[in-house]
Design an enzyme around this catalytic site. Sequence first.
Site, short mmCIF file in Angstrom:
data_model
loop_
_atom_site.label_atom_id
_atom_site.label_comp_id
_atom_site.label_asym_id
_atom_site.label_seq_id
_atom_site.Cartn_x
_atom_site.Cartn_y
_atom_site.Cartn_z
N CYS A 115 0.69 -1.28 0.06
CA CYS A 115 -0.06 -0.06 0.16
C CYS A 115 0.76 1.40 0.23
O CYS A 115 1.49 1.60 -0.99
CB CYS A 115 -1.13 0.20 1.45
N HIS A 225 -3.53 -4.85 -0.03
CA HIS A 225 -3.16 -5.23 1.32
C HIS A 225 -3.05 -6.57 1.35
O HIS A 225 -4.20 -7.54 1.54
CB HIS A 225 -4.22 -4.60 2.54
N GLU A 227 -1.62 -8.59 3.62
CA GLU A 227 -1.51 -9.02 4.85
C GLU A 227 -2.95 -9.64 5.52
O GLU A 227 -3.06 -10.20 6.71
CB GLU A 227 -1.10 -8.07 5.91
#
Length: 257
Positions: A115, A225, A227
């Site tokens: 990001c 993202h 994660e």
Amino acid sequence: MEPKPIVGIITNETVGFNGRQQSHSAGKRYVDAVMNFADIVPILIPACIRKSDLGTLLDRLDGVVLTGGRANIEPHHYGGEAFPDDEVIDPDRDKTVLDIIPECVQRHMPIFGICRGIQEINVAYGGTIFYRVHQQSDKQDHRMPQNDDASLEEIFKPRHQIMFTENSLFKEFLGQDSFWVNSLHGQGIDQLGAGLSAEAFSPDGLIEAISINDHKSFAIAIQWHAEFHPERDENRLNNLLFQKFGDACRQFHLAKS
């Protein structure tokens, strides 16, 4: 047993206790993903570390993760128009990361930008940033849902496809030409920095992933993202990215020793 590589995760400067305490923090999901999917040991890098101390720090690391953050890079770093007075900023992180990136590149150290991280790498290479992607006439709204009661599942669900470029590393990783990703960002890459390659685009032409040319290790940054729940099949590209990053950190660690 061979010691695991150690990877630094950049933090953001945050303010709590009604403005009475400043902290350096990184989201738990980044730390968990590095531990569980890259299988390496994470430590947090303060957002205000002195440039003169970076060499000492990086000599002990085997990779760096550039996380997302609420604040955006201040425009004076890329010749953009000044932010409005109410814009959230994090000048210490700006300076620290823009110092860290060339140090990592010089070492051919694995680096993974997520990001804000893709924007930082682009700026470090002389690129520019759209202040607000959704204000561009030819771009879609890439921000998270704007309603305050949006759930995490709604915020992080896959929102749009990305299409891989002809020689993209992502094609090699997945064996396909496109994938669906989440989208939570207000800013994005305008002009791509010299020395970088675009790896994927969104349907409106916004750059969604980049790599650093001539880097001898993993040097990838993405706008979404990765994660968030990499274990889910719908996010298998994110799982692969953390695995590839972890493999590169292990190789880097072995080469050092």
